[in-house]
Design an enzyme around this catalytic site. Structure first.
Site, mmCIF file in Angstrom:
data_model
loop_
_atom_site.group_PDB
_atom_site.id
_atom_site.type_symbol
_atom_site.label_atom_id
_atom_site.label_comp_id
_atom_site.label_asym_id
_atom_site.label_seq_id
_atom_site.Cartn_x
_atom_site.Cartn_y
_atom_site.Cartn_z
ATOM 1 C CG ASP A 1 3.036 -9.693 -2.972
ATOM 2 O OD1 ASP A 1 4.093 -9.402 -3.575
ATOM 3 O OD2 ASP A 1 2.119 -8.882 -2.778
ATOM 4 N N GLY A 2 3.060 -14.303 -2.506
ATOM 5 C CA GLY A 2 3.099 -15.555 -1.757
ATOM 6 C C GLY A 2 4.408 -16.293 -1.956
ATOM 7 C CG ASN B 1 2.530 -10.362 4.462
ATOM 8 O OD1 ASN B 1 3.162 -9.432 3.967
ATOM 9 N ND2 ASN B 1 1.374 -10.762 3.996
ATOM 10 C CD GLU B 2 -0.451 -11.956 7.339
ATOM 11 O OE1 GLU B 2 -0.239 -13.101 6.886
ATOM 12 O OE2 GLU B 2 -0.578 -10.945 6.621
ATOM 13 C CG ASP C 1 -14.367 -15.264 14.111
ATOM 14 O OD1 ASP C 1 -15.005 -15.875 14.994
ATOM 15 O OD2 ASP C 1 -14.859 -14.955 13.018
ATOM 16 N N GLY D 1 -2.132 -6.702 3.463
ATOM 17 C CA GLY D 1 -2.657 -8.038 3.215
ATOM 18 C C GLY D 1 -3.903 -8.348 4.022
ATOM 19 C CG ASN E 1 -3.772 -4.768 9.002
ATOM 20 O OD1 ASN E 1 -4.151 -4.662 10.159
ATOM 21 N ND2 ASN E 1 -3.550 -3.713 8.232
ATOM 22 C CE LYS E 2 -6.321 -1.653 1.090
ATOM 23 N NZ LYS E 2 -7.666 -2.073 0.648
ATOM 24 C CB ALA F 1 -15.582 -11.600 13.936
#
Length: 266
Positions: free
Chosen positions: A51-52, A123-124, A152, A164, A166-167, A187
């Protein structure tokens, strides 16, 4: 397939991969596909890796809307974006040479920093402190303040990106057929002064998210866009919304997003 005959391979070049690619290239050429050296000349961009590597292929070719992306994974590689495996190259040829080519479309988010530079993410986007202290951000939805976050950092993910980073923060896995994006906390610090929702939340495609970085010594946060990190000086605000772009990929029959999630996690 007359309009999709030019193929560009994206991968970290080494002799081993090139040797593994030889049978696939030969079969594609036999089927009248042409291999090209410039991705701008390609109708199909093929990434070799997990995936990367797929994310890198999309980013480094500019999130093109006029081509198809194909992800081919090697053995023991994460492959939620990759329908195919290099050791089964005949399946790749059959899919790209099929009369009824099946196409999957993945949502993308637009990320604008300080009202100037705009980036796309498949992705994000993650905004994190670059120093050993919490970062404070005011979270605005459609121009109205929703909460003041301290912790954080925050992750804003697409539906496909929900599996990814997120999960790993206990965010929800979202069906990519839903045009939306998700915000998850890293966090968070909750007390009488700072109060957040304390859970991930999902925004519709019409929503606009603004993250205003409070200038308290954390003025240089790290911005992660997919699997690349950027250190941008004096970040004041980050605006995020669902893009009009969609990344088109070749789809294997009977291999839905949820089939791949099941194979990967269950």
């Amino acid at each position: 397939m007359e309009q999709r005959t030019n193929i560009y391979f994206y991968y970290k070049g080494n002799d081993k991969i090139e040797k593994q690619l030889e049978p696939l290239v030969q079969r594609l050429e036999e089927n009248l596909f042409e291999m090209v050296e410039d991705p701008d000349d390609a109708n199909i961009v093929v990434s070799i890796g997990g995936d990367g590597e797929f994310l890198q292929a999309v980013r480094h070719t500019g999130f093109r809307q006029d081509c198809l992306y194909v992800g081919i994974a090697r053995a023991n590689e994460s492959a939620l974006y990759c329908d195919f495996h290099l050791d089964n190259y005949e399946q790749v040829v059959a899919a790209m040479n099929g009369e009824a080519l099946e196409v999957r479309r993945f949502p993308v988010i637009d990320v604008t920093i300080n009202g100037e530079a705009t980036f796309q993410c498949l992705n994000e986007a993650a905004i994190r402190s670059a120093v050993i202290k919490t970062i404070v951000m005011d979270v605005h939805i459609d121009g109205k303040q929703f909460e003041r976050f301290r912790g954080d950092g925050l992750i804003v993910s697409t539906p496909t990106g929900s599996t990814g980073y997120n999960k790993s923060t206990l965010g929800a896995v979202v069906d990519p057929k839903l045009p939306c994006f998700q915000v998850s906390e890293l966090a968070s610090l909750n007390n009488n002064q700072y109060r957040t929702l304390g859970s991930s939340f999902i925004l519709d495609q019409e929503r606009t998210l603004e993250l205003e970085v409070i200038q308290d010594g954390n003025d240089y946060p790290i911005i992660g866009l997919d699997n690349e990190a950027y250190s941008i000086r004096n970040i004041q605000n980050v605006n995020i919304q669902l893009s009009e772009k969609r990344i088109k990929t070749v789809k294997l029959k009977d291999n839905t997003f949820w089939d791949r999630v099941q194979r990967t996690f269950l």
